[in-house]
Scaffold this motif. Structure first.
Motif, PDB file in Angstrom:
ATOM      1  N   ASP A  88       0.827  -1.221  -0.101  1.00  0.00           N
ATOM      2  CA  ASP A  88       0.047   0.083  -0.116  1.00  0.00           C
ATOM      3  C   ASP A  88       0.919   1.189  -0.236  1.00  0.00           C
ATOM      4  O   ASP A  88       0.469   2.459  -0.440  1.00  0.00           O
ATOM      5  CB  ASP A  88      -0.926   0.080   1.190  1.00  0.00           C
ATOM      6  CG  ASP A  88      -2.073  -1.000   1.178  1.00  0.00           C
ATOM      7  OD1 ASP A  88      -2.269  -1.609   0.104  1.00  0.00           O
ATOM      8  OD2 ASP A  88      -2.329  -1.446   2.246  1.00  0.00           O
ATOM      9  N   ALA A 132      -5.680   4.317   3.990  1.00  0.00           N
ATOM     10  CA  ALA A 132      -5.213   3.278   3.361  1.00  0.00           C
ATOM     11  C   ALA A 132      -4.001   3.403   2.851  1.00  0.00           C
ATOM     12  O   ALA A 132      -2.742   2.718   2.753  1.00  0.00           O
ATOM     13  CB  ALA A 132      -6.052   2.503   2.314  1.00  0.00           C
ATOM     14  N   TYR A 133      -3.765   4.569   2.267  1.00  0.00           N
ATOM     15  CA  TYR A 133      -2.567   4.733   1.135  1.00  0.00           C
ATOM     16  C   TYR A 133      -1.802   6.130   1.643  1.00  0.00           C
ATOM     17  O   TYR A 133      -0.669   6.230   1.235  1.00  0.00           O
ATOM     18  CB  TYR A 133      -2.985   5.011  -0.395  1.00  0.00           C
ATOM     19  CG  TYR A 133      -3.689   3.727  -0.948  1.00  0.00           C
ATOM     20  CD1 TYR A 133      -3.094   2.622  -0.743  1.00  0.00           C
ATOM     21  CD2 TYR A 133      -4.936   3.753  -1.267  1.00  0.00           C
ATOM     22  CE1 TYR A 133      -3.725   1.211  -1.264  1.00  0.00           C
ATOM     23  CE2 TYR A 133      -5.584   2.891  -1.789  1.00  0.00           C
ATOM     24  CZ  TYR A 133      -5.130   1.439  -1.638  1.00  0.00           C
ATOM     25  OH  TYR A 133      -5.693   0.389  -2.180  1.00  0.00           O
ATOM     26  N   THR A 190       3.119   1.431  -6.094  1.00  0.00           N
ATOM     27  CA  THR A 190       2.348   0.945  -4.857  1.00  0.00           C
ATOM     28  C   THR A 190       0.788   0.443  -5.431  1.00  0.00           C
ATOM     29  O   THR A 190       0.230   0.738  -6.472  1.00  0.00           O
ATOM     30  CB  THR A 190       1.924   2.122  -4.008  1.00  0.00           C
ATOM     31  OG1 THR A 190       1.298   3.119  -4.590  1.00  0.00           O
ATOM     32  CG2 THR A 190       3.281   2.443  -3.321  1.00  0.00           C
ATOM     33  N   LYS A 191      -0.116  -0.190  -4.711  1.00  0.00           N
ATOM     34  CA  LYS A 191      -1.226  -0.436  -4.832  1.00  0.00           C
ATOM     35  C   LYS A 191      -2.185   0.836  -5.161  1.00  0.00           C
ATOM     36  O   LYS A 191      -2.996   0.883  -6.070  1.00  0.00           O
ATOM     37  CB  LYS A 191      -2.057  -1.175  -3.530  1.00  0.00           C
ATOM     38  CG  LYS A 191      -1.804  -2.787  -3.717  1.00  0.00           C
ATOM     39  CD  LYS A 191      -3.049  -3.350  -2.644  1.00  0.00           C
ATOM     40  CE  LYS A 191      -2.854  -4.842  -2.388  1.00  0.00           C
ATOM     41  NZ  LYS A 191      -1.982  -5.557  -3.315  1.00  0.00           N
TER      42      LYS A 191
END
Length: 512
Positions: free
Chosen positions: A201, A252-253, A213-214
């Motif tokens: 992430d 999340a990120y 990254t995701k």
């Protein structure tokens, strides 16, 4: 070796990847491919070789961002004269041909990256290394392959779809795939990258800044959906990047708009890979790049290209380095942004500096007096690693940043039927971008969203593609010679057609 434009080789070519963060400055030279990929170290060098193409700069100074700026209504090619970096001149006045124009270099870039990604994907199963790291490398390769295909598809439309490396003997039989098949491959690659649990992430900036990254994969997938007018899918994917509450950090990120718009354009280390950066193009002042191989430098050539020629400041004036006067803003764009809070961080107003006696400069080709403040090279960030000053500036470039994904999601929501009025998510997304610079809230109409994109993302290489994909290009560029029936796609490079079964795009007199 190269078979004309499509990248074919029997060796793994590692460019002088002297970049910051995980791109190790010792990765130079050429290794024979059949003796390579024996362990994790060699697989990492192969991965760096794929990433290196993201920042591709041709010996003729062509970059995708530079091309898109020269082609847009916000810029003129500029430079020292009407033939200076001719690849930019011919997209400013729309006189490019299959033989002449920036599309030749950008085709080469795309297939170089695809070849390298395919090669590493084929070799990884037999590499002796940690299996989790191997899976992450594969996910990165798939995301990067999708990235290269996305650019090729939106520029050329009819392109070969290669998911494995080809022998030289196979090259003459290459044909183009239906665009729908390429879009499907882009979606598949990105979905598989996102599904890989070993794709992180977030990454540690000091050691891995710049890696996929995701969040970056979600953003590119959302962008791919947007270009296909798959509005619900685009909105859903981009919402994962933007988070629940526009303007607040995405837990999340870690993405969040920077508090100060001007901080986005600092070239020092704290500004690189900041909270607003989703996918970033890496450059460095330490590669010692020289005139013998412009494409080998890891410095940002746009920094020298966009500065004013023969700049001579008086005490207190900005410390721009004397540059080459490319990609000057048009008067139309100057008028559009002049009273916007982002003006001073976007436009270097040399016209005003000169008229008020603070500095002098020499007018270049198509001079307006309005230069790109965001990317102008400065004496304060000249090279510290040797090489010529002009080719070794360190400023990274944003390929995707959060303000961009906010506005893309807002567009997808409105195009999917959302009203854009107070209380809607599209309204919140648009006005989070405006609130950052102190602008009042407005309704999220399509016209308002595209105007905001023009001002917020100025000179970052988005405007031309926004005009084309929205059908607004001929209205904006027709006076320069742009014709929607021809220029909505680039021609397939002439050399490619001489050695394969590919056909020229119908817009350029072909049958495809």
């Amino acid at each position: 070796m190269k078979f004309k434009g499509i990248y074919i080789t029997t060796a793994l070519v590692l460019l002088g990847a002297c970049k910051d963060s995980f791109l190790d400055p010792k990765l130079k030279g050429t290794e024979l491919e059949e003796n390579y990929y024996r362990d994790e170290s060699e697989a990492m060098k192969g991965l760096v070789a794929v990433y290196d193409v993201v920042g591709w700069q041709g010996n003729g100074y062509v970059t995708r961002i530079g091309m898109a700026n020269a082609a847009s209504d916000d810029h003129f090619a500029g430079g020292g004269g009407p033939g200076d970096v001719n690849d930019y001149q011919v997209v400013t006045n729309w006189t490019l041909t299959p033989e002449i124009g920036p599309h030749n270099e950008l085709w080469r870039k795309g297939y170089s990256g695809i070849f390298r990604a395919n090669k590493l994907l084929e070799k990884l199963p037999d590499v002796q290394m940690d299996e989790n790291k191997k899976k992450r490398f594969a996910a990165e390769c798939k995301a990067l392959r999708a990235y290269f295909y996305f650019d090729l598809l939106r520029m050329f439309k009819n392109i070969p779809l290669l998911t494995r490396t080809l022998a030289t003997t196979e090259m003459r039989d290459i044909t183009q795939a239906p665009p729908a098949d390429v879009w499907a491959q882009i979606e598949t690659d990105l979905k598989e990258a996102i599904a890989e649990t070993n794709l992180p992430d977030k990454v540690p900036i000091a050691t891995e800044g710049g890696r996929v990254t995701k969040g970056a994969a979600h953003a590119l997938l959302g962008k791919a959906y947007l270009y296909q007018k798959k509005w619900p899918q685009a909105a859903a994917e981009l919402a994962l990047v933007n988070g629940t509450t526009p303007g607040s950090e995405n837990p999340a990120y870690g993405y969040k708009l920077l508090a100060k718009f001007s901080d986005l354009w600092r070239s020092d280390a704290p500004a690189k890979y900041n909270s607003e950066s989703v996918f970033e193009i890496n450059y460095s002042s330490k590669s010692a790049g020289g005139w013998g191989c412009v494409s080998c430098t890891e410095g940002n050539v746009l920094n020298i290209m966009v500065g004013p020629r023969n700049y001579s400041p008086k005490p207190g004036a900005p410390d721009y380095i004397s540059g080459w006067s490319f990609l000057v803003f048009t008067k139309d764009f100057y008028d559009a942004i002049h009273y916007d809070p982002r003006f001073k961080a976007t436009v270097a107003d040399l016209d005003s500096l000169k008229n008020n006696g603070f500095a002098s400069y020499s007018a270049g080709h198509m001079n307006t007096g309005y230069f790109i403040e965001k990317f102008a090279g400065r004496n304060s960030n000249k090279t510290s690693g040797g090489g010529v000053v002009e080719l070794n500036f360190p400023q990274n470039m944003y390929d995707i940043r959060l303000a961009d994904t906010y506005l893309m999601e807002a567009e997808a929501l409105v195009m999917n039927g959302e009203s854009g009025l107070t209380g809607t998510r599209s309204y919140a997304l648009l006005n989070a971008v405006r609130a950052r610079v102190g602008l009042p809230a407005i309704n999220a109409t399509i016209d308002n969203i595209f105007t905001e994109r023009r001002l917020e993302l100025a000179a970052e290489g988005h405007r031309f593609f926004d005009l084309v994909r929205s059908g607004r290009a001929e209205a904006a560029l027709g006076a320069r010679g742009y014709k929607q029936a021809q220029h909505s796609v680039f021609p397939i490079p002439y050399n490619e057609l001489q050695n394969t079964k590919m056909e020229q795009n119908k817009e350029w007199g072909g049958t495809k």
